[in-house]
Design a protein around this motif. Sequence first.
Motif, mmCIF file in Angstrom:
data_model
loop_
_atom_site.group_PDB
_atom_site.id
_atom_site.type_symbol
_atom_site.label_atom_id
_atom_site.label_comp_id
_atom_site.label_asym_id
_atom_site.label_seq_id
_atom_site.Cartn_x
_atom_site.Cartn_y
_atom_site.Cartn_z
ATOM 1 N N THR A 51 0.869 -1.174 0.000
ATOM 2 C CA THR A 51 0.000 0.000 0.000
ATOM 3 C C THR A 51 0.906 1.224 0.000
ATOM 4 O O THR A 51 1.746 1.388 0.887
ATOM 5 N N VAL A 52 0.733 2.068 -1.024
ATOM 6 C CA VAL A 52 1.635 3.203 -1.253
ATOM 7 C C VAL A 52 0.874 4.513 -1.068
ATOM 8 O O VAL A 52 -0.242 4.668 -1.572
ATOM 9 N N THR A 54 1.741 8.429 -1.876
ATOM 10 C CA THR A 54 2.679 9.423 -2.404
ATOM 11 C C THR A 54 2.365 10.771 -1.764
ATOM 12 O O THR A 54 1.245 10.997 -1.286
ATOM 13 N N SER A 68 0.268 -1.738 -4.975
ATOM 14 C CA SER A 68 1.203 -2.244 -5.981
ATOM 15 C C SER A 68 1.593 -3.661 -5.587
ATOM 16 O O SER A 68 1.415 -4.051 -4.426
ATOM 17 N N GLU A 80 7.746 -5.028 -10.606
ATOM 18 C CA GLU A 80 6.635 -4.387 -9.896
ATOM 19 C C GLU A 80 5.567 -3.916 -10.859
ATOM 20 O O GLU A 80 5.834 -3.623 -12.032
ATOM 21 N N THR A 81 4.361 -3.877 -10.350
ATOM 22 C CA THR A 81 3.246 -3.323 -11.101
ATOM 23 C C THR A 81 2.407 -2.508 -10.133
ATOM 24 O O THR A 81 2.405 -2.778 -8.929
ATOM 25 N N THR A 82 1.715 -1.516 -10.638
ATOM 26 C CA THR A 82 0.986 -0.600 -9.754
ATOM 27 C C THR A 82 -0.432 -0.340 -10.244
ATOM 28 O O THR A 82 -0.718 -0.462 -11.439
ATOM 29 N N SER A 83 -1.273 0.040 -9.299
ATOM 30 C CA SER A 83 -2.641 0.446 -9.631
ATOM 31 C C SER A 83 -2.805 1.953 -9.436
ATOM 32 O O SER A 83 -3.923 2.438 -9.299
ATOM 33 N N SER A 84 -1.705 2.695 -9.443
ATOM 34 C CA SER A 84 -1.755 4.134 -9.201
ATOM 35 C C SER A 84 -2.717 4.829 -10.165
ATOM 36 O O SER A 84 -2.585 4.704 -11.381
ATOM 37 N N THR A 94 5.199 -2.158 -16.819
ATOM 38 C CA THR A 94 5.629 -2.849 -15.605
ATOM 39 C C THR A 94 7.033 -2.359 -15.273
ATOM 40 O O THR A 94 7.834 -2.096 -16.162
ATOM 41 N N ALA A 176 5.445 3.526 2.043
ATOM 42 C CA ALA A 176 4.671 2.324 1.742
ATOM 43 C C ALA A 176 4.753 1.314 2.881
ATOM 44 O O ALA A 176 5.696 1.324 3.679
#
Length: 182
Positions: A51-52, A54, A68, A80-84, A94, A176
């Motif tokens: 859980t990120v 920013t 992510s 890594e992959t993110t849902s930002s 990626t 994070a």
Amino acid sequence: MKNFSGRRSFLRTSMAAAGLALLVSTTLAPAVATAGNKGSAKSLVGTWRVTVATFNCTTKIPNPSFVSLLTFGQDGSLIETTSSPQFKPGQRSTGHGLWERTGPGAFRAVSEAYIQFTTDPAPPPPAPTLQRGRQVIDQGIQLTSRNTFVSDASVYFFDSTAPGSTAPYFTGCARAEGVRFE
């Protein structure tokens, strides 16, 4: 004489077998030790749900958090992959990178992803207009238990359309919390 020569041959064969066994055990020991660390309090190896949050590095004003997935390989690789929500669908690739141990339960990871296209139209502030280029994330990670970590990161965006530019056009910070994916 024949009996003595047979013993010498047996001795040579035994010594060669012992040497080979020693060579194999010393060659494989580091790999077995690394594999044995999977899931231990000393290892990041595996996949983590992170859980990120920013935030602006100066004002410390946070943005909404997102999740992510980070996968740390035994060989020091990182995917890594993110849902930002900062990125439009398909805008960011990626991320790929490397990680290393920096101390007891402490690590550094650096990853890079491509920004495939410039954001159009520009998003509302405080989000920046992302330029086609790349994103670099440099983070310090501290394990807090066998299955959890905290991380502080610096995030850099580079514009591939600005010839000769090596400075980022935008920087940010992130904090994070990771939980081992089991």
